[in-house]
Design an enzyme around this catalytic site. Sequence first.
Site, PDB file in Angstrom:
ATOM      1  N   ASP A  75      -6.544  17.651 -15.398  1.00  0.00           N
ATOM      2  CA  ASP A  75      -6.858  16.311 -15.868  1.00  0.00           C
ATOM      3  C   ASP A  75      -6.561  16.307 -17.372  1.00  0.00           C
ATOM      4  O   ASP A  75      -7.269  16.922 -18.158  1.00  0.00           O
ATOM      5  CB  ASP A  75      -8.333  16.003 -15.584  1.00  0.00           C
ATOM      6  CG  ASP A  75      -8.740  14.585 -16.009  1.00  0.00           C
ATOM      7  OD1 ASP A  75      -8.069  14.017 -16.894  1.00  0.00           O
ATOM      8  OD2 ASP A  75      -9.741  14.078 -15.472  1.00  0.00           O
ATOM      9  N   ARG A  86       0.840  -1.207   0.000  1.00  0.00           N
ATOM     10  CA  ARG A  86       0.000   0.000   0.000  1.00  0.00           C
ATOM     11  C   ARG A  86       0.878   1.262   0.000  1.00  0.00           C
ATOM     12  O   ARG A  86       0.492   2.320  -0.473  1.00  0.00           O
ATOM     13  CB  ARG A  86      -0.994   0.019   1.170  1.00  0.00           C
ATOM     14  CG  ARG A  86      -1.789   1.320   1.246  1.00  0.00           C
ATOM     15  CD  ARG A  86      -3.111   1.221   2.020  1.00  0.00           C
ATOM     16  NE  ARG A  86      -3.005   0.486   3.258  1.00  0.00           N
ATOM     17  CZ  ARG A  86      -2.407   0.949   4.371  1.00  0.00           C
ATOM     18  NH1 ARG A  86      -1.876   2.158   4.395  1.00  0.00           N
ATOM     19  NH2 ARG A  86      -2.340   0.202   5.452  1.00  0.00           N
ATOM     20  N   TYR A 115     -15.358  15.949 -15.650  1.00  0.00           N
ATOM     21  CA  TYR A 115     -15.723  14.540 -15.650  1.00  0.00           C
ATOM     22  C   TYR A 115     -16.767  14.333 -14.541  1.00  0.00           C
ATOM     23  O   TYR A 115     -16.663  14.921 -13.471  1.00  0.00           O
ATOM     24  CB  TYR A 115     -14.466  13.699 -15.410  1.00  0.00           C
ATOM     25  CG  TYR A 115     -14.719  12.227 -15.484  1.00  0.00           C
ATOM     26  CD1 TYR A 115     -14.875  11.607 -16.715  1.00  0.00           C
ATOM     27  CD2 TYR A 115     -14.822  11.469 -14.332  1.00  0.00           C
ATOM     28  CE1 TYR A 115     -15.133  10.252 -16.789  1.00  0.00           C
ATOM     29  CE2 TYR A 115     -15.079  10.105 -14.406  1.00  0.00           C
ATOM     30  CZ  TYR A 115     -15.232   9.506 -15.636  1.00  0.00           C
ATOM     31  OH  TYR A 115     -15.484   8.158 -15.699  1.00  0.00           O
ATOM     32  N   LYS A 118      -7.425   4.877 -19.615  1.00  0.00           N
ATOM     33  CA  LYS A 118      -7.673   5.315 -20.982  1.00  0.00           C
ATOM     34  C   LYS A 118      -6.404   5.156 -21.837  1.00  0.00           C
ATOM     35  O   LYS A 118      -5.973   4.040 -22.051  1.00  0.00           O
ATOM     36  CB  LYS A 118      -8.204   6.745 -20.961  1.00  0.00           C
ATOM     37  CG  LYS A 118      -9.275   7.001 -19.882  1.00  0.00           C
ATOM     38  CD  LYS A 118     -10.560   6.219 -20.116  1.00  0.00           C
ATOM     39  CE  LYS A 118     -11.514   6.250 -18.924  1.00  0.00           C
ATOM     40  NZ  LYS A 118     -11.891   7.564 -18.438  1.00  0.00           N
TER      41      LYS A 118
END
Length: 381
Positions: free
Chosen positions: A172, A47, A100, A197
């Site tokens: 972004d 983590r 978004y 993406k």
Amino acid sequence: MHAAEPLDEETGSVTTPIYQSSTFGFTKAEEVMKAAKGEGSSFVYTRWDNPTVRRLEKKLAELEGAEDSAFFSSGMAAISTSVLSFVREGSHLLAVSDLYGETYRLIHDFLPRLGVETTMVETTDIVQMRRNLKKNTTVVYIESPTNPTLKLVDIAKAARLAHGVGALLLIDSTFASPINQKPLSLGADVVLHSATKYLNGHADVIAGAAAARRDLVEKIKFVRRTLGGTLDPHAAWLTLRGIKTMAVRVRAQNRNTQALAEYLSRHKKVAKVNYPGLRTHPQHALARRQMDGYGGVLSFEIRGSMKDAMKFTESLKVAILAASLGGVETLVAQPAILTHTQLSAEERGKIGISETLVRVSVGIEDAEDLIEDFGQALART
Ligand SMILES: *Cc1c(COP(=O)(O)O)cnc(C)c1O
């Protein structure tokens, strides 16, 4: 393709090994203490940090011209963790209004609950942006190009405005990918990606990333440890593999999208095409200045009703009716019935999303096949 992936020291393996381990053992207790403090190069717990993920982070840093980067379990984990790293109760965040969907939720609904003041301004209006900056603004948040109407924000101007009040510019840059746009070179402070993406590019991974100066990435990673949106090593390995072909994929997508955009803009059943590579795009000059290629996403309005647009998307034989973008297959989506259903028709209208708007994520198929497919599907509306 080669960035940050030397031959494996032990075996000479050309590809980076998958370190599918949640934890890392020590032989000396003193080393554990050092590693837990972040001293030395040892890995402790996945983590916090993992060798496969680390390679991927170095690779993206090189691609974006950043000092470092951090990867996450999704684009939204990257966005929420990064935003939360730079706001606090009483601070102000300024964002553009074309966001978004889930980013809109985060900024519009979630941050105010934590005592963070937020303002949204018209996406392409830099004057409105300047007027709405405040002394306590710590983050200016933009997307460029935007989803699904392909508007642009002048990144260099937004960076100067943000820095004028001591704020950071977060962008972004998912739609552009590092091949078509390098926001850090234009003054942005943190570049965010849904690696789902273009970075991965094969519709088989959910991942996200933030690239920035080392001190900013360290702050973001510190918050990531707590919020826990770490990337799994196997997903990191798939993303490393995807990135190796990104330049070839994205350049093919740029070419295909330009060809399809030109075809659609001549078609009598098409009312409007949104693509920064078209001379008719209101910000084409800005696109030429700040982008190296115009990207693989376009959107267009069909003349007719919502039903006609639905008929069109159903009639495609090559392109697939599906959410998401940036993969090698061409995907189409109708925002009014898929990605922007939470908004009312009026709210959608305000940001340019009509009932017949179709978003296309153009893949790497032969452009001729795509044009033929879109032609036969338009003929059926
Ligand atoms: C997909 C996407 C996101 C969210 O990414 P996930 O990987 O789905 O969490 C954020 N911003 C943009 C522009 C996107 O296209």
